[in-house]
Write a protein that holds these residues in place. Structure first.
Motif: not given
Length: 572
Positions: A410-438
């Motif tokens: 209960q004191q650990k992050p939920t699966v959603k909080e752990f993998y933080a898909v929305d947050l990492f989507k923002d990071i990916k879009e901010h970097i703006g390159l294809r992920q295989e390029e860096y």
């Protein structure tokens, strides 16, 4: 004639009533399992589940593998997304494992829930069949058969181990049937299907070798060299070899040194090994949690007392054997890490690369079948003791219910909080390159999070990757390792976690977004980091001396649905 007819009628009624009772008990047990599993299906990504060797690794690996296009890759294929394509496809296991396909076909938490359900239901059926047919036969003991099977199925097993330990009772049931000459196609079907949802290195190597010893002892004791039994053992072993062909290939034909070659286990003094024996015997192990301390151990000690007092050694020799074996397995586990092995490990390298301590993975089978026998012995001591036996069983089941993931994590992050898909989507879009390029690496969070979200990482958690890569990666964190003995030994003598370790954080890699700490005096070799393709560092904490490490803060990312705050640093 009338008397005989009445007796037959009464016998038929008794059988029908016993069958109906058995069906009611089984349905009740399955209902309990359904309730236990329900949070996974109701909450899904909002559920709390195990992080260690689960969210931080296996669940991300399944997603990476499904996305890689290498599900059926050649034995020398690699996974491009991780450590610059130097991670072998074989490190992710066989495509003939059902669990791999669950994660390929379903969303993560649906796959996780289905895997839990399959494992626990099969565990229940296997233990029930084993007790009913071989260990605790007779309708008189139906309560104990069903109750102990349910308790066994509720144990908090290691999720990606699947049926590697919880499938052992079903396999033993099949082997004992075949050994007794009563084997049918059902037994061979069990031996055929279990390898599709179990791992040989995470349980069944030790089980099958134990069956081999069992066969040998039978022969030496004059019970005959049972060829049916031996053939069944060889058959299941062959099926595992076919299913795990990637593991077999890597073991026999991979000549390049890998991270396992620096694994060192023989480091405990004699008295520390004794202490670990007691700890393992009373508390168990994280990968094979049996939760046996409060109720099962007392039951086994009470049963042992009555065996000793009434001299029931011969009548209860199976319980005595299981009681003794439980102790021996804990001794073996602890003393596998005893420093006295060093001369042998220096001479026989495979003793370091293969974890023979895992014979203790037999303990769930041994403990819960021994528990059932102990309760029978207690129940035979009188009416009040029979009630005590039932209370011990009920309390064990209720206590196991408290070990539901949704409670203990209960004191650990939920699966959603752990993998933080929305947050990492923002990071990916901010970097703006294809992920295989860096390439990226993480500080203060598990690299599995980046991998789950499609980022290409130079850090990873895997225990089978090129040793040359480990040595190259070490140069990045060399100065940090020099400042902290704990992480230096952890990395150098194992290295499964190829992380950007820091002396300040040590082995802490779940720094949540509410942390007020800063990374101070960090010393990374960013020149080597860049040579390995590294361009960004995802840090869970701000780095005070970023410029000294040739890093610049690009942007800070935070989200309500994420457990982390990510400071995105770019190499200068």
């Amino acid at each position: 004639m009338e008397v005989l007819f009445e007796k037959k009628v009464l016998r038929c009624r008794r059988v029908i009533n016993e069958t109906k009772k058995e069906q009611r008990y089984i349905l009740f047990a399955l209902l309990v399992l359904g309730i236990y599993l329900s949070p996974l299906f109701i909450l899904q990504e909002n559920a709390h589940i195990r992080v260690h060797d689960n969210l931080d690794s296996n669940l991300a690996w399944y997603k990476v593998l499904a996305r890689s296009g290498e599900m059926f890759g050649a034995v020398d294929a690699t996974i491009p997304q991780i450590i610059n394509g130097q991670l072998q496809r074989n490190a992710f296991g066989t495509e003939y494992s059902i669990i791999v396909w669950l994660y390929a076909l379903f969303p993560t938490m649906i796959a996780y829930g289905l895997s839990q359900a399959i494992t626990r239901v099969v565990a229940f059926i296997g233990m029930y069949l084993l007790l009913k047919r071989h260990f605790l036969p007779g309708g008189k003991w139906l309560d104990l058969q069903i109750g102990c099977a349910l308790a066994f199925a509720l144990t908090p097993f290691w999720p990606s181990g699947m049926l590697s330990t919880l499938g052992m009772p079903l396999a033993l049931w099949a082997f004992l049937n075949i050994r007794a000459g009563a084997g049918t196609w059902k037994d061979y079907l069990v031996l055929t299907l279990l390898p599709l949802y179990a791992s040989i290195v995470l349980g069944f190597f030790f089980f099958l070798s134990a069956m081999g010893i069992f066969w040998l002892v039978d022969g030496v004791r004059g019970k005959g060299w049972n060829l049916r039994f031996l053939t069944a053992i060889a058959y299941m072993t062959a099926i595992f070899m076919l299913v795990e062909y990637r593991l077999v290939f890597s073991f026999l034909y991979t000549a390049e040194p890998n991270s396992r070659d620096e694994y060192f286990h023989a480091h405990l003094s004699f008295w520390r090994a004794v202490r670990l024996t007691l700890k393992n015997y009373t508390l168990g192990h994280t990968h094979v949690m049996t939760v046996h301390t409060l109720f099962i151990l007392p039951a086994m000690f009470i049963a042992s007392y009555y065996i000793f007092r009434k001299k029931l050694w011969k009548q209860e020799r199976l319980f005595v054997f299981l009681f003794s074996l439980n102790i021996l397995l804990s001794i073996w586990y602890a003393f596998w890490f005893y420093e006295g092995w060093v001369p042998l490990t220096n001479r026989f390298h495979f003793m370091n690369t293969f974890n023979f301590a895992r014979y203790h993975f037999l303990r769930p089978l041994v403990i819960y079948s021994g528990f059932a026998l102990a309760l029978r012995i207690i129940a035979l001591q009188g009416v009040s003791w029979a009630r005590t036996a039932k209370w011990l069983l009920l309390l064990q089941i209720l206590f196991l219910g408290l070990f539901n993931d949704e409670i203990i994590y209960q004191q650990k992050p939920t699966v959603k909080e752990f993998y933080a898909v929305d947050l990492f989507k923002d990071i990916k879009e901010h970097i703006g390159l294809r992920q295989e390029e860096y390439r990226v690496a993480s500080i203060g969070i598990h690299p599995a999070i980046s991998q789950y979200n499609g980022f290409y990482t130079i850090d990873t958690y895997n225990n089978f990757y090129p040793l040359s890569y480990k040595h190259q990666f070490r140069k990045i964190i060399e100065k940090e390792l020099a400042k902290n003995k704990t992480i230096r030994k952890y990395f150098d003598q194992w290295g499964g976690r190829c992380y950007l370790f820091t002396a300040q954080l040590g082995k802490r890699y779940m720094i949540k977004k509410d942390s007020k700490r800063h990374l101070k005096h960090l010393q990374l070799n960013t020149k080597v980091f860049k040579e390995m393709g590294g361009r960004y560092i995802l840090s869970a904490l701000p780095i005070e001396n970023a410029e000294e490490n040739h890093l610049s803060l690009d942007r800070v990312f935070v989200s309500k649905t994420s457990a982390w705050k990510i400071y995105l640093y770019k190499t200068l």
